[in-house]
Design a protein around this motif. Structure first.
Motif, PDB file in Angstrom:
ATOM      1  N   VAL A 118      44.321  25.860  32.352  1.00 22.41           N
ATOM      2  CA  VAL A 118      45.086  26.108  33.580  1.00 22.41           C
ATOM      3  C   VAL A 118      45.787  27.470  33.542  1.00 22.41           C
ATOM      4  CG1 VAL A 118      46.947  25.290  35.067  1.00 22.41           C
ATOM      5  CG2 VAL A 118      45.406  23.639  33.984  1.00 22.41           C
ATOM      6  N   ALA A 119      46.751  27.641  32.619  1.00 21.92           N
ATOM      7  CA  ALA A 119      47.551  28.875  32.604  1.00 21.92           C
ATOM      8  C   ALA A 119      46.688  30.104  32.325  1.00 21.92           C
ATOM      9  CB  ALA A 119      48.664  28.760  31.569  1.00 21.92           C
ATOM     10  N   PHE A 120      45.895  30.053  31.257  1.00 23.49           N
ATOM     11  CA  PHE A 120      45.058  31.209  30.930  1.00 23.49           C
ATOM     12  C   PHE A 120      43.999  31.440  32.005  1.00 23.49           C
ATOM     13  CE2 PHE A 120      41.184  32.976  29.009  1.00 23.49           C
ATOM     14  CZ  PHE A 120      41.686  34.195  28.571  1.00 23.49           C
ATOM     15  N   GLY A 121      43.443  30.367  32.563  1.00 24.16           N
ATOM     16  CA  GLY A 121      42.436  30.515  33.607  1.00 24.16           C
ATOM     17  C   GLY A 121      42.987  31.210  34.839  1.00 24.16           C
ATOM     18  N   ILE A 122      44.181  30.798  35.278  1.00 22.21           N
ATOM     19  CA  ILE A 122      44.813  31.428  36.444  1.00 22.21           C
ATOM     20  C   ILE A 122      45.112  32.898  36.160  1.00 22.21           C
ATOM     21  CG2 ILE A 122      46.890  31.441  37.880  1.00 22.21           C
ATOM     22  CD1 ILE A 122      46.966  28.392  37.570  1.00 22.21           C
ATOM     23  N   TYR A 123      45.637  33.164  34.973  1.00 22.23           N
ATOM     24  CA  TYR A 123      45.947  34.535  34.548  1.00 22.23           C
ATOM     25  C   TYR A 123      44.705  35.428  34.640  1.00 22.23           C
ATOM     26  CZ  TYR A 123      46.441  38.118  30.831  1.00 22.23           C
ATOM     27  OH  TYR A 123      46.429  39.271  30.095  1.00 22.23           O
ATOM     28  N   SER A 124      43.593  34.971  34.072  1.00 24.48           N
ATOM     29  CA  SER A 124      42.377  35.776  34.023  1.00 24.48           C
ATOM     30  C   SER A 124      41.796  36.021  35.404  1.00 24.48           C
ATOM     31  CB  SER A 124      41.330  35.078  33.144  1.00 24.48           C
ATOM     32  OG  SER A 124      41.789  34.922  31.823  1.00 24.48           O
ATOM     33  N   VAL A 125      41.691  34.958  36.188  1.00 25.55           N
ATOM     34  CA  VAL A 125      41.106  35.087  37.523  1.00 25.55           C
ATOM     35  C   VAL A 125      41.969  35.993  38.403  1.00 25.55           C
ATOM     36  CG1 VAL A 125      40.525  33.846  39.644  1.00 25.55           C
ATOM     37  CG2 VAL A 125      39.862  32.903  37.427  1.00 25.55           C
ATOM     38  N   ALA A 126      43.298  35.855  38.308  1.00 28.84           N
ATOM     39  CA  ALA A 126      44.194  36.666  39.136  1.00 28.84           C
ATOM     40  C   ALA A 126      44.053  38.153  38.827  1.00 28.84           C
ATOM     41  CB  ALA A 126      45.645  36.219  38.929  1.00 28.84           C
ATOM     42  N   ILE A 127      44.054  38.518  37.548  1.00 33.70           N
ATOM     43  CA  ILE A 127      43.912  39.933  37.169  1.00 33.70           C
ATOM     44  C   ILE A 127      42.560  40.472  37.615  1.00 33.70           C
ATOM     45  CG2 ILE A 127      43.751  41.555  35.236  1.00 33.70           C
ATOM     46  CD1 ILE A 127      45.648  39.750  33.702  1.00 33.70           C
ATOM     47  N   PHE A 128      41.518  39.687  37.380  1.00 27.42           N
ATOM     48  CA  PHE A 128      40.170  40.139  37.738  1.00 27.42           C
ATOM     49  C   PHE A 128      40.047  40.365  39.245  1.00 27.42           C
ATOM     50  CE2 PHE A 128      35.828  39.343  39.114  1.00 27.42           C
ATOM     51  CZ  PHE A 128      35.124  40.209  38.306  1.00 27.42           C
ATOM     52  N   LEU A 129      40.540  39.433  40.050  1.00 28.12           N
ATOM     53  CA  LEU A 129      40.429  39.566  41.501  1.00 28.12           C
ATOM     54  C   LEU A 129      41.194  40.779  42.016  1.00 28.12           C
ATOM     55  CD1 LEU A 129      40.713  35.855  42.704  1.00 28.12           C
ATOM     56  CD2 LEU A 129      38.662  37.275  42.571  1.00 28.12           C
ATOM     57  N   VAL A 130      42.375  41.022  41.443  1.00 29.83           N
ATOM     58  CA  VAL A 130      43.176  42.179  41.866  1.00 29.83           C
ATOM     59  C   VAL A 130      42.422  43.474  41.585  1.00 29.83           C
ATOM     60  CG1 VAL A 130      45.246  43.538  41.355  1.00 29.83           C
ATOM     61  CG2 VAL A 130      45.424  41.061  41.682  1.00 29.83           C
ATOM     62  N   VAL A 134      31.784  35.096  34.416  1.00 27.78           N
ATOM     63  CA  VAL A 134      32.153  35.202  33.002  1.00 27.78           C
ATOM     64  C   VAL A 134      33.640  34.903  32.830  1.00 27.78           C
ATOM     65  CG1 VAL A 134      32.263  36.725  30.990  1.00 27.78           C
ATOM     66  CG2 VAL A 134      30.345  36.898  32.575  1.00 27.78           C
ATOM     67  N   VAL A 135      34.449  35.377  33.785  1.00 30.36           N
ATOM     68  CA  VAL A 135      35.897  35.148  33.731  1.00 30.36           C
ATOM     69  C   VAL A 135      36.196  33.652  33.815  1.00 30.36           C
ATOM     70  CG1 VAL A 135      38.097  35.616  34.863  1.00 30.36           C
ATOM     71  CG2 VAL A 135      36.343  37.402  34.762  1.00 30.36           C
ATOM     72  N   ALA A 184      45.715  34.959  23.765  1.00 30.19           N
ATOM     73  CA  ALA A 184      44.583  35.126  24.676  1.00 30.19           C
ATOM     74  C   ALA A 184      44.976  35.915  25.921  1.00 30.19           C
ATOM     75  CB  ALA A 184      44.024  33.754  25.068  1.00 30.19           C
ATOM     76  N   ALA A 185      46.151  35.603  26.478  1.00 31.93           N
ATOM     77  CA  ALA A 185      46.599  36.268  27.708  1.00 31.93           C
ATOM     78  C   ALA A 185      47.322  37.565  27.384  1.00 31.93           C
ATOM     79  CB  ALA A 185      47.518  35.330  28.499  1.00 31.93           C
ATOM     80  N   GLY A 186      46.655  38.425  26.657  1.00 34.30           N
ATOM     81  CA  GLY A 186      47.290  39.656  26.203  1.00 34.30           C
ATOM     82  C   GLY A 186      46.667  40.902  26.805  1.00 34.30           C
ATOM     83  N   PRO A 187      47.133  42.066  26.373  1.00 37.69           N
ATOM     84  CA  PRO A 187      46.649  43.332  26.935  1.00 37.69           C
ATOM     85  C   PRO A 187      45.177  43.597  26.655  1.00 37.69           C
ATOM     86  CG  PRO A 187      48.014  43.719  25.001  1.00 37.69           C
ATOM     87  CD  PRO A 187      48.166  42.277  25.343  1.00 37.69           C
ATOM     88  N   ALA A 188      44.649  43.058  25.546  1.00 32.15           N
ATOM     89  CA  ALA A 188      43.224  43.264  25.274  1.00 32.15           C
ATOM     90  C   ALA A 188      42.381  42.515  26.294  1.00 32.15           C
ATOM     91  CB  ALA A 188      42.893  42.796  23.851  1.00 32.15           C
ATOM     92  N   THR A 189      42.762  41.267  26.572  1.00 31.38           N
ATOM     93  CA  THR A 189      42.072  40.510  27.613  1.00 31.38           C
ATOM     94  C   THR A 189      42.237  41.204  28.957  1.00 31.38           C
ATOM     95  OG1 THR A 189      42.388  38.418  26.453  1.00 31.38           O
ATOM     96  CG2 THR A 189      41.963  38.289  28.810  1.00 31.38           C
ATOM     97  N   MET A 190      43.459  41.678  29.226  1.00 34.63           N
ATOM     98  CA  MET A 190      43.716  42.370  30.481  1.00 34.63           C
ATOM     99  C   MET A 190      42.839  43.612  30.601  1.00 34.63           C
ATOM    100  SD  MET A 190      47.310  43.852  31.967  1.00 34.63           S
ATOM    101  CE  MET A 190      48.120  42.329  31.561  1.00 34.63           C
TER     102      MET A 190
END
Length: 447
Positions: free
Chosen positions: A235-247, A51-52, A28-34
């Motif tokens: 937790v882990a995937f949620g933090i990952y997604s929100v962090a990339i999106f906010l940046v 959505v994120v 899930a926490a891969g380049p496609a999601t990124m």
């Protein structure tokens, strides 16, 4: 009543023993999601933050339902489907997952090779061959444990890298908060489907029963398995997604940036540290996803063919090595990976409602000793409705009047036609399964 020491001891034990859901988290926490998060943030600002956030909760729910099915049956999902729905339904599920995972594998390898080439200067094609061989040797030699350890280490490192990048890039809290109000800007359906598809994907749902079997988990590990899902996906995937999106939503405004291009664009804007952190996170995410995704088709195919799903069975080991080596051509695809990655996730979203419907059917049938609770069913139906709605929106945007006009004139976009055909077939299968379930409920014959 448990003491605080007992509770802390249990948490410590769970942290040491968790694992299967981290493999799903690695995919899930891969380049496609990124790529989908970059497209969402750079193209629509903070508007799709809701959505994120939803994707993390939806991903955790999907994995929880898949976990319940795997633990309560103590079997792989394909075998359960074949016994309770029939061989045709089992083959539809296998082909759905194999097509989604196979397309994703090629594009992810393209990303891994591109990132490796950017970091080292060595040709991407050579990196594709190197990574394919590493995968084949590592997976065929060590099997699931190799993937799980790899996933735990890399996902943890990736999350830390992106959390660190949030502190480097200036975030507008008020503007971000406004993005929590649901809205779907024009033209964002495919991107929204891709964001959700990164967390709720057919490969993640179908693989979970097999990764738990590899750990020999049974219903006795129910609490541990639930903890595993919560920590890895929520937790882990949620933090990952929100962090990339906010940046990306904070400082980037070009939705056509590649994943590597997004990292390189951060340097001149907010400093070299952000670029380095983003590149390191991208590289780790790409490699961990490639490893996790490789094991999915061999799991399902081996189960359908009646083979073992561990490396002790040489036939399964051969499937692992073959799928790993067949990913090498992905490095030679070339072109802009961002659009490819978003399309991969959107395609996965088209195939996901069927997998969710299958899981819900089985969890409310004689396949399990304890059927789903009402809250679990309501949450599952809501998840089915959300994924189905996003898939329908994506297909509607894909099936434009312009496409049909071109097709009528004989100028067929092969990729678009394939995606539409894939979506139509699986939509019919999903509706057919729902009709079958309600007919059996009315007749009182749900197996």
């Amino acid at each position: 009543m448990a003491t605080s020491r007992d509770a802390s001891g249990t948490v410590k034990t769970y942290l040491q023993e968790m694992g299967p859901s981290w493999v799903a988290g690695a995919i899930a926490a891969g380049p496609a999601t990124m790529a989908s998060l970059i497209a969402a943030g750079a193209g629509y600002g903070y508007d799709l933050l809701w959505v994120v956030v939803l994707s993390a909760f939806a991903g955790a729910l999907a994995q929880y339902l898949a976990m319940r099915l795997g633990l309560l049956t103590e079997r792989g999902i394909v075998g359960v489907v074949e016994d309770h729905l029939g061989e045709s339904w089992a083959w539809i599920l296998v082909l759905d997952a194999v097509i989604a995972a196979g397309v994703a594998q090629l594009v992810i390898m393209n990303t891994v090779a591109s990132v490796s080439a950017t970091i080292t200067g060595l040709d991407a094609g050579i990196w594709g061959i190197i990574w394919a061989v590493i995968l084949a040797v590592g997976l065929a030699g060590s099997g699931y444990r190799f993937v799980e350890l790899f996933a735990k280490v890399l996902v943890s490192a990736v999350v830390l890298a992106f959390v660190a990048s949030v502190f480097v890039v200036p975030i507008d809290p008020a503007a971000a908060a406004s993005g929590l109000v649901p809205s779907v800007p024009g033209g964002s359906a495919a991107v929204a489907a891709a964001v959700l598809g990164g967390a709720v994907h057919i490969t993640l749902i179908t693989m979970h029963s097999y990764t738990m079997r590899a750990r020999e988990w049974t219903a006795d590990e129910y609490d541990l398995a639930t903890f595993d899902v919560g920590i890895s996906m929520l937790v882990a995937f949620g933090i990952y997604s929100v962090a990339i999106f906010l940046v990306t939503a904070s400082v980037l405004s070009d939705p056509n940036l590649s994943t590597v291009g997004a990292a390189e664009a951060l340097g001149p804007l907010v400093g070299e540290r952000a670029e380095v952190l983003f590149l390191l996170g991208l590289g780790g995410a790409a490699v961990s996803t490639l490893g996790g995704n490789t094991i999915v088709p061999p799991f399902l195919l081996a189960d359908k063919l009646g083979w073992g799903t561990t490396v002790e069975d040489s036939r399964y080991r051969g499937l692992l090595a073959a799928f790993a080596l067949l990913s090498a051509p992905g490095a030679f695809i070339g072109g802009e990976v961002l659009g490819q990655l978003v399309l991969v996730l959107a395609i996965g979203t088209v195939g996901t409602p069927f997998a969710i419907a299958v899981v819900l059917y089985l969890l409310n049938s004689g396949a399990v000793p304890r059927v789903n609770s009402l809250p679990a069913n309501l949450a599952g139906v809501a998840l089915l409705a959300v994924t189905g709605g996003l898939a329908a929106n994506f297909l509607r945007e894909t099936a434009t009047i312009e496409f049909f006009r071109e097709a009528t004139a004989g100028n067929v976009d092969v990729l678009t036609a394939a995606v539409l055909s894939f979506g139509v077939i699986l939509s019919i299968a999903t509706l057919g399964l729902l009709v079958k379930f309600f007919q059996e409920r009315v007749a009182g014959t749900v197996p």
